[in-house]
Write a protein that holds these residues in place. Sequence first.
Motif, PDB file in Angstrom:
ATOM      1  N   UNK A  93       0.821  -1.220   0.000  1.00  0.00           N
ATOM      2  CA  UNK A  93       0.000   0.000   0.000  1.00  0.00           C
ATOM      3  C   UNK A  93       0.851   1.265   0.000  1.00  0.00           C
ATOM      4  N   UNK A  94       1.969   1.233   0.746  1.00  0.00           N
ATOM      5  CA  UNK A  94       2.731   2.474   0.898  1.00  0.00           C
ATOM      6  C   UNK A  94       3.791   2.687  -0.179  1.00  0.00           C
ATOM      7  N   UNK A  95       4.365   1.599  -0.654  1.00  0.00           N
ATOM      8  CA  UNK A  95       5.469   1.755  -1.589  1.00  0.00           C
ATOM      9  C   UNK A  95       5.002   2.428  -2.878  1.00  0.00           C
ATOM     10  N   UNK A  96       3.979   1.828  -3.479  1.00  0.00           N
ATOM     11  CA  UNK A  96       3.562   2.365  -4.769  1.00  0.00           C
ATOM     12  C   UNK A  96       2.234   3.077  -4.726  1.00  0.00           C
ATOM     13  N   UNK A  97       1.576   2.993  -3.606  1.00  0.00           N
ATOM     14  CA  UNK A  97       0.237   3.560  -3.555  1.00  0.00           C
ATOM     15  C   UNK A  97      -0.738   2.586  -4.184  1.00  0.00           C
ATOM     16  N   UNK A  98      -2.020   2.909  -4.078  1.00  0.00           N
ATOM     17  CA  UNK A  98      -3.026   1.966  -4.566  1.00  0.00           C
ATOM     18  C   UNK A  98      -3.313   2.260  -6.032  1.00  0.00           C
ATOM     19  N   UNK A  99      -3.057   1.261  -6.879  1.00  0.00           N
ATOM     20  CA  UNK A  99      -3.289   1.443  -8.317  1.00  0.00           C
ATOM     21  C   UNK A  99      -4.551   0.698  -8.741  1.00  0.00           C
ATOM     22  N   UNK A 100      -5.208   1.250  -9.720  1.00  0.00           N
ATOM     23  CA  UNK A 100      -6.403   0.577 -10.233  1.00  0.00           C
ATOM     24  C   UNK A 100      -6.078  -0.102 -11.565  1.00  0.00           C
ATOM     25  N   UNK A 101      -6.284  -1.423 -11.622  1.00  0.00           N
ATOM     26  CA  UNK A 101      -5.932  -2.142 -12.852  1.00  0.00           C
ATOM     27  C   UNK A 101      -6.820  -1.717 -14.023  1.00  0.00           C
ATOM     28  N   UNK A 102      -6.338  -1.954 -15.230  1.00  0.00           N
ATOM     29  CA  UNK A 102      -7.108  -1.658 -16.439  1.00  0.00           C
ATOM     30  C   UNK A 102      -7.994  -2.863 -16.749  1.00  0.00           C
ATOM     31  N   UNK A 103      -9.295  -2.686 -16.586  1.00  0.00           N
ATOM     32  CA  UNK A 103     -10.206  -3.777 -16.928  1.00  0.00           C
ATOM     33  C   UNK A 103     -10.846  -3.549 -18.287  1.00  0.00           C
ATOM     34  N   UNK A 104     -10.934  -2.282 -18.679  1.00  0.00           N
ATOM     35  CA  UNK A 104     -11.761  -1.942 -19.836  1.00  0.00           C
ATOM     36  C   UNK A 104     -11.058  -2.098 -21.165  1.00  0.00           C
ATOM     37  N   UNK A 105      -9.726  -1.978 -21.152  1.00  0.00           N
ATOM     38  CA  UNK A 105      -8.995  -2.115 -22.407  1.00  0.00           C
ATOM     39  C   UNK A 105      -9.518  -1.212 -23.505  1.00  0.00           C
ATOM     40  N   UNK A 106      -9.991  -0.040 -23.116  1.00  0.00           N
ATOM     41  CA  UNK A 106     -10.467   0.906 -24.129  1.00  0.00           C
ATOM     42  C   UNK A 106     -11.842   0.588 -24.697  1.00  0.00           C
ATOM     43  N   UNK A 107     -12.503  -0.437 -24.193  1.00  0.00           N
ATOM     44  CA  UNK A 107     -13.861  -0.747 -24.690  1.00  0.00           C
ATOM     45  C   UNK A 107     -14.774   0.455 -24.452  1.00  0.00           C
ATOM     46  N   UNK A 108     -15.699   0.680 -25.358  1.00  0.00           N
ATOM     47  CA  UNK A 108     -16.500   1.898 -25.271  1.00  0.00           C
ATOM     48  C   UNK A 108     -17.801   1.720 -24.504  1.00  0.00           C
ATOM     49  N   UNK A 109     -18.084   2.710 -23.691  1.00  0.00           N
ATOM     50  CA  UNK A 109     -19.364   2.726 -22.975  1.00  0.00           C
ATOM     51  C   UNK A 109     -20.047   4.056 -23.245  1.00  0.00           C
ATOM     52  N   UNK A 110     -21.240   3.992 -23.794  1.00  0.00           N
ATOM     53  CA  UNK A 110     -22.011   5.220 -24.010  1.00  0.00           C
ATOM     54  C   UNK A 110     -22.887   5.441 -22.777  1.00  0.00           C
ATOM     55  N   UNK A 111     -22.821   6.657 -22.235  1.00  0.00           N
ATOM     56  CA  UNK A 111     -23.659   6.961 -21.064  1.00  0.00           C
ATOM     57  C   UNK A 111     -24.602   8.104 -21.425  1.00  0.00           C
ATOM     58  N   UNK A 112     -25.873   7.794 -21.454  1.00  0.00           N
ATOM     59  CA  UNK A 112     -26.915   8.768 -21.782  1.00  0.00           C
ATOM     60  C   UNK A 112     -27.386   9.317 -20.441  1.00  0.00           C
ATOM     61  N   UNK A 113     -27.098  10.572 -20.165  1.00  0.00           N
ATOM     62  CA  UNK A 113     -27.442  11.087 -18.836  1.00  0.00           C
ATOM     63  C   UNK A 113     -27.737  12.575 -18.831  1.00  0.00           C
ATOM     64  N   UNK A 114     -28.286  13.003 -17.726  1.00  0.00           N
ATOM     65  CA  UNK A 114     -28.724  14.377 -17.475  1.00  0.00           C
ATOM     66  C   UNK A 114     -30.004  14.688 -18.261  1.00  0.00           C
ATOM     67  N   UNK A 115     -29.861  14.944 -19.574  1.00  0.00           N
ATOM     68  CA  UNK A 115     -30.997  15.026 -20.494  1.00  0.00           C
ATOM     69  C   UNK A 115     -32.226  15.819 -20.048  1.00  0.00           C
TER      70      UNK A 115
END
Length: 591
Positions: A93-115
């Motif tokens: 935890x302290x040496x490198x800090x907490x990293x978040x792995x790449x799960x998405x691999x650039x896959x696209x997600x469209x989010x329709x919101x607010x509107x």
Amino acid sequence: MKSIKQEIIDSIIEQTGLPEEYVCACLEKSARPEWGDYSLACFRLSKTLGKSPDTIAKEIASRIKSTDLIEKVQPVTGYVNIFLSSTKLVEIALKEGIQIPDYGNGKRIVIDYSSPNIAKPFSIGHLRSTVIGNALSKIYTELGYKCIGINFLGDWGVQFGHILDGIKREDDSVLTVDMTKPSDQQPLITFVNKKTGRDLNKYYVISTSANDPAGREWAREVFGMLESGDDRIRCFWEIARKKSIEEFDHIYELLGINFHTDDNRYGGESEITPADINNAVAEMDKKGLTRISDGALIVDLERYGMPTCLLRKSDGATLYAARDVAAAIARYNTYKFSKMLYVVGADQKLHFRQVFKVLELMGYSWAKDCVHIDFGLVRFKSDQGREKMSTRRGTTILLEDVLNEAIKRSQALMKERVPEMADKVSPSEASEVARAVGIGAVIFNDLKNKRIKDVDFNWEQILTFDGETGPYLQYTHTRLDSLIRKYDTAKGLSRPEPDYKLLTASEEISIIKEMIQFPDIVKQSADEYEPSILSNYLLNLAGLFNRYYQIHRIISDDENLSSTRICLVARLKEVLKKGMGFLGITPLEKM
Ligand code: ARG
């Protein structure tokens, strides 16, 4: 880069030969410390292997050897309890800090919101969509997905006719002119140009509340002209749309969201051309899905337990569902998304079931990747808040009023709570802080509970530094920040390298163990479309730190210990800061 949980999963698979799917599904964070850090449930294997869960747990446990991460394993009543090495966890935890792995691999997600809808109020209901959509977008982006935010503005429909009808009712002279002559359009154009989005809403209300059949008829006619491409109406439409957007932008700016970028944009209903709709309808016809009923074009969904889906009215005007079907197809063609999320209130559940069903019947396999992210209502529980805001402008509570009220109240709260702040920061800094605290409070209140739950809105509860609130997180963040600053600026310290072995207090280990959950929490929030998982995690983390801080001195005479504890503080600050950022809350340095 792997999360700790993934490391354990991999180790178990490697040493036991169990299938990955099984280990992933059955490995959980232990519910109690005496059961270790993670537990693997063995019940599911019992049937396939023809042995008792107890026996299986013993067999599996015997095969898992200790590593520098896994300290010991213990089979207990059908579970394999796994204990991790605290020293190793501290180091990770302290040496490198907490990293978040790449799960998405650039896959696209469209989010329709607010509107929100043009000429209609931006309601507090749209706040929920905005805040939830924004959080999901940031969370998915962090996980390595490419998010495309689309604000599906309600900018196409009979409401434009109603604005004109309202104007006509108020000031006939503007519209008595012959609009077929370009020069004669000028009075209307000049008139509308001077108006704001709120004014347009006023005309809309004048027209609809007049409740006059002739007005309604006229409004429909005007919309018909707009749909058939009439230049004069189009010109008016453009200005009206621009005015509304200017007003919405103001709200988005308060929330720190910008809909004028390539990846986050206004893509309103008006973008769906008549040709898009005709093509979609022709496709449905070919599949034998449509029929005419009372002059209207419909898709019969009775077989699927749903009422008919209306596409086009008998007067030829297109409807919301038709535009959503055509929009989904256009979006798929443009983005080839792996998922499309519609962040819209639960009252539109049926609409989306219908739209998704029609897409599926049209043969689009990606229809299964469209998800309605529904949410509950906002209930104003508050004291005078409701009255004050509702008498001013009809019964709807406007988001902008709520946000401005939040800022005002947070200013007052800060004055009372930190009176000396006036000496420490400039007035403009103080007003920035008040703004961040006020808005953060509103956002956090929205994201704190499961989204499907109704949100209670109570000023006293959301704007306090002591409860489960946005200000509490911001306050904790400033505390961490000021510790670091204090350490960095203290005179006469030698500041040695951190020595991870020195962190042994149970409060420290609890923080570390919570911190390393961060990647899994972010992933889980995305998988369940539930920013509340992250919100509650951050509250818990802040609580662990505040307790620790009460018991232990972070900066003391022991320089090695101080340096290591400050390292913990700095890593914790990173997690808190990131997490708050995902939710759309500004982490403050001073307050
Ligand atoms: N403008 C709509 C409303 O306020 C919400 C639109 C949601 N998105 C969609 N693709 N239908 O009710």
